[in-house]
Motif scaffolding. Structure first.
Motif, PDB file in Angstrom:
ATOM      1  N   ILE A 112       0.774  -1.339   0.164  1.00  0.00           N
ATOM      2  CA  ILE A 112       0.042   0.197  -0.119  1.00  0.00           C
ATOM      3  C   ILE A 112       0.723   1.135  -0.037  1.00  0.00           C
ATOM      4  O   ILE A 112       2.185   1.455   0.983  1.00  0.00           O
ATOM      5  CB  ILE A 112      -1.232   0.029   0.850  1.00  0.00           C
ATOM      6  N   GLY A 113       0.542   2.624  -0.852  1.00  0.00           N
ATOM      7  CA  GLY A 113       1.672   3.151  -1.274  1.00  0.00           C
ATOM      8  C   GLY A 113       0.148   4.430  -1.745  1.00  0.00           C
ATOM      9  O   GLY A 113      -0.392   4.507  -1.485  1.00  0.00           O
ATOM     10  N   SER A 114       1.494   5.934  -1.023  1.00  0.00           N
ATOM     11  CA  SER A 114       0.764   6.764  -1.505  1.00  0.00           C
ATOM     12  C   SER A 114      -0.677   6.877  -2.931  1.00  0.00           C
ATOM     13  O   SER A 114       0.435   6.279  -4.394  1.00  0.00           O
ATOM     14  CB  SER A 114       1.570   7.898  -1.310  1.00  0.00           C
ATOM     15  N   GLY A 115      -1.814   7.393  -3.168  1.00  0.00           N
ATOM     16  CA  GLY A 115      -2.482   7.035  -3.750  1.00  0.00           C
ATOM     17  C   GLY A 115      -3.291   6.494  -4.024  1.00  0.00           C
ATOM     18  O   GLY A 115      -4.657   5.678  -4.704  1.00  0.00           O
ATOM     19  N   ASP A 116      -3.065   4.864  -3.291  1.00  0.00           N
ATOM     20  CA  ASP A 116      -3.582   4.063  -3.739  1.00  0.00           C
ATOM     21  C   ASP A 116      -5.599   3.850  -3.047  1.00  0.00           C
ATOM     22  O   ASP A 116      -5.401   4.854  -1.532  1.00  0.00           O
ATOM     23  CB  ASP A 116      -3.021   2.627  -3.213  1.00  0.00           C
ATOM     24  N   ARG A 117      -6.135   3.138  -4.112  1.00  0.00           N
ATOM     25  CA  ARG A 117      -7.255   3.170  -3.154  1.00  0.00           C
ATOM     26  C   ARG A 117      -7.768   1.767  -2.499  1.00  0.00           C
ATOM     27  O   ARG A 117      -7.121   0.734  -3.616  1.00  0.00           O
ATOM     28  CB  ARG A 117      -8.691   3.228  -4.848  1.00  0.00           C
ATOM     29  N   VAL A 118      -8.064   1.453  -1.434  1.00  0.00           N
ATOM     30  CA  VAL A 118      -7.816   0.641  -0.298  1.00  0.00           C
ATOM     31  C   VAL A 118      -9.452   0.291  -0.451  1.00  0.00           C
ATOM     32  O   VAL A 118      -9.920   1.513   0.621  1.00  0.00           O
ATOM     33  CB  VAL A 118      -6.563   1.003   0.558  1.00  0.00           C
ATOM     34  N   LEU A 119      -9.365  -1.215  -0.293  1.00  0.00           N
ATOM     35  CA  LEU A 119     -10.646  -1.357   0.722  1.00  0.00           C
ATOM     36  C   LEU A 119     -10.158  -2.607   1.321  1.00  0.00           C
ATOM     37  O   LEU A 119      -9.436  -3.755   1.462  1.00  0.00           O
ATOM     38  CB  LEU A 119     -11.276  -2.462  -0.417  1.00  0.00           C
ATOM     39  N   ASP A 120     -10.657  -2.398   3.034  1.00  0.00           N
ATOM     40  CA  ASP A 120     -10.643  -3.747   3.715  1.00  0.00           C
ATOM     41  C   ASP A 120     -11.660  -4.066   4.241  1.00  0.00           C
ATOM     42  O   ASP A 120     -12.718  -3.492   4.740  1.00  0.00           O
ATOM     43  CB  ASP A 120      -9.611  -2.777   5.050  1.00  0.00           C
ATOM     44  N   ILE A 121     -11.654  -5.466   3.836  1.00  0.00           N
ATOM     45  CA  ILE A 121     -12.698  -6.603   4.341  1.00  0.00           C
ATOM     46  C   ILE A 121     -13.310  -6.775   5.432  1.00  0.00           C
ATOM     47  O   ILE A 121     -12.083  -7.924   6.202  1.00  0.00           O
ATOM     48  CB  ILE A 121     -13.019  -7.429   3.361  1.00  0.00           C
ATOM     49  N   ALA A 122     -14.229  -6.916   6.222  1.00  0.00           N
ATOM     50  CA  ALA A 122     -14.213  -7.400   7.793  1.00  0.00           C
ATOM     51  C   ALA A 122     -12.939  -7.234   8.375  1.00  0.00           C
ATOM     52  O   ALA A 122     -12.192  -7.275   9.576  1.00  0.00           O
ATOM     53  CB  ALA A 122     -14.121  -9.246   7.389  1.00  0.00           C
ATOM     54  N   CYS A 123     -13.286  -5.403   8.478  1.00  0.00           N
ATOM     55  CA  CYS A 123     -12.749  -4.902   9.027  1.00  0.00           C
ATOM     56  C   CYS A 123     -12.743  -4.688  10.870  1.00  0.00           C
ATOM     57  O   CYS A 123     -11.996  -3.662  11.080  1.00  0.00           O
ATOM     58  CB  CYS A 123     -12.384  -3.107   8.462  1.00  0.00           C
ATOM     59  N   GLY A 124     -13.480  -4.724  10.746  1.00  0.00           N
ATOM     60  CA  GLY A 124     -13.768  -4.740  12.838  1.00  0.00           C
ATOM     61  C   GLY A 124     -13.739  -3.169  13.474  1.00  0.00           C
ATOM     62  O   GLY A 124     -14.621  -2.406  12.450  1.00  0.00           O
ATOM     63  N   THR A 125     -13.058  -3.163  14.053  1.00  0.00           N
ATOM     64  CA  THR A 125     -12.875  -1.414  14.103  1.00  0.00           C
ATOM     65  C   THR A 125     -11.806  -0.350  14.022  1.00  0.00           C
ATOM     66  O   THR A 125     -11.404   0.103  13.837  1.00  0.00           O
ATOM     67  CB  THR A 125     -12.425  -1.271  15.783  1.00  0.00           C
ATOM     68  N   GLY A 126     -11.496  -1.093  12.608  1.00  0.00           N
ATOM     69  CA  GLY A 126     -10.831  -0.700  11.712  1.00  0.00           C
ATOM     70  C   GLY A 126      -8.918  -0.250  12.076  1.00  0.00           C
ATOM     71  O   GLY A 126      -8.290   0.656  10.967  1.00  0.00           O
ATOM     72  N   VAL A 127      -8.686  -1.158  12.635  1.00  0.00           N
ATOM     73  CA  VAL A 127      -6.279  -1.022  12.985  1.00  0.00           C
ATOM     74  C   VAL A 127      -6.028  -1.539  11.498  1.00  0.00           C
ATOM     75  O   VAL A 127      -4.891  -0.491  11.219  1.00  0.00           O
ATOM     76  CB  VAL A 127      -6.209  -1.967  13.437  1.00  0.00           C
ATOM     77  N   LEU A 128      -6.452  -2.187  10.733  1.00  0.00           N
ATOM     78  CA  LEU A 128      -5.965  -2.407   9.626  1.00  0.00           C
ATOM     79  C   LEU A 128      -6.205  -1.080   8.405  1.00  0.00           C
ATOM     80  O   LEU A 128      -5.109  -0.497   8.007  1.00  0.00           O
ATOM     81  CB  LEU A 128      -6.200  -3.313   8.635  1.00  0.00           C
TER      82      LEU A 128
END
Length: 266
Positions: A38-54
Motif C-alpha cells: 500500500i502506497g501513496s494514492g492507492d484506493r484501498v478496501l479493507d474487508i471485515a474491518c472490525g474496529t479498523g486497525v488495518l
C-alpha cells in the motif's frame, strides 16, 4: 429510518478495540499493509474491518491522495471505527456481496476475517471483481492452532470441561491453517498465481484471567456457545494451572503465527 444500534454491540466493540487489538491484531496491520504494498494514492478496501486497525494503517500509507473504504457486517464495530477515524469510508456489508462497482480499488486486504465468511469462494471472487487489472490483494489468516500453544491448551481444557462444541468454537479462527488448502482455495476462486508465506508473532494479554474470560464470555457466545457460570468458574480455576507457563511479569504472552496470501489480479 435507520434502527438504533444496540449499546451491547457498541460495548462489545469497544472491549474488542481495548483488549484484542493491542493484544493480537495491531501488530499484523503493518505486516498486511507491507504485503499489499500500500502506497501513496492507492484506493484501498479493507474487508471485515472490525474496529479498523488495518484500515487506519492503510489510510496513513495511502495519504490524502488515496482513498480507503472499509466493510463489516457488525454495526457496533463500525460505530467504534467511525469514532476513531471519521475520514475513512465505513460501510455496512458482507464480503460475499461487496457494495462497490467493478474495478474500484487498487488494493484489497482482509485481516483475520476469511475464516468466518459463509462462502469463502464467493468472497474471494468479489475481491477480484472490485480490483483493477494489476491490483494487489493481501489476506491474513491464522496458522494451525498447534502453532498457537496457549489457544491449543485452552481448547483442550474446553473439550474436557465443557465439551467438543465449546472447543470447536475456539478452534474456528484457525480452520484455514493448512497452507496447501489455503492456496487451493484462492486458486479455485481465480486468484492465481497466489503466494502463501508464514509469519510469526506474539500475543500479549494484561493477565491470564482477562484472556480466558474474553474467550469464554466474549468469543464463545458469538459462536453460539453460552456456558453456565459454575462451568466458567471451573475453567478459570483450571486455566490458572494449565496456562501458568505463559504467565510473565507483565501479563500473559505466547507465540502465534499467521499465513499471508498475496496475489495480483491479471
Amino acid at each position: 429510518m435507520t434502527a438504533p444500534i444496540s449499546q451491547t454491540l457498541i460495548d462489545a466493540a469497544n472491549a474488542y478495540e481495548a483488549l484484542f487489538v493491542p493484544a493480537l491484531f495491531r501488530q499484523w496491520a503493518p505486516v498486511v499493509a507491507d504485503a499489499a504494498k500500500i502506497g501513496s494514492g492507492d484506493r484501498v478496501l479493507d474487508i471485515a474491518c472490525g474496529t479498523g486497525v488495518l484500515a487506519r494503517e492503510a489510510a496513513t500509507r495511502s495519504g490524502q491522495s488515496g482513498r480507503v473504504a472499509a466493510l463489516d457486517p457488525n454495526a457496533g464495530m463500525l460505530t467504534v471505527a467511525r469514532s476513531l477515524a471519521p475520514g475513512i469510508d465505513w460501510r455496512d456489508g458482507a464480503a460475499e456481496a461487496l457494495p462497490f462497482p467493478d474495478r474500484s480499488f487498487d488494493v484489497v486486504v482482509c485481516q483475520f476475517g476469511l475464516m468466518f465468511f459463509s462462502d469463502r469462494d464467493k468472497a474471494i471472487r468479489e475481491m477480484l471483481r472490485v480490483m483493477v487489472p494489476g491490483g494487489r490483494g493481501a489476506v491474513a489468516v491464522w496458522d494451525a492452532i498447534e502453532n498457537a500453544p496457549a489457544f491449543a491448551t485452552l481448547v483442550d481444557l474446553l473439550d474436557k470441561v465443557a465439551g467438543k462444541r465449546a472447543g470447536d468454537a475456539l478452534r474456528a479462527p484457525f480452520v484455514l491453517g493448512d497452507r496447501q488448502a489455503l492456496a487451493a482455495l484462492f486458486k479455485d476462486a481465480g486468484a492465481d498465481p497466489i503466494n502463501i508465506t508464514s509469519r510469526g508473532g506474539a500475543a500479549r494479554f494484561p493477565d491470564m484471567r482477562e484472556f480466558v474470560e474474553a474467550e469464554l464470555r466474549g468469543w464463545l457466545p458469538v459462536m453460539g456457545v453460552v456456558l453456565p457460570e459454575p462451568q466458567i468458574d471451573r475453567l478459570l480455576a483450571e486455566a490458572e494451572r494449565v496456562l501458568a507457563r505463559y504467565v510473565t511479569h507483565d501479563g500473559l504472552s505466547f507465540a502465534i503465527s499467521a499465513h499471508l496470501a498475496t496475489w495480483r489480479r491479471p
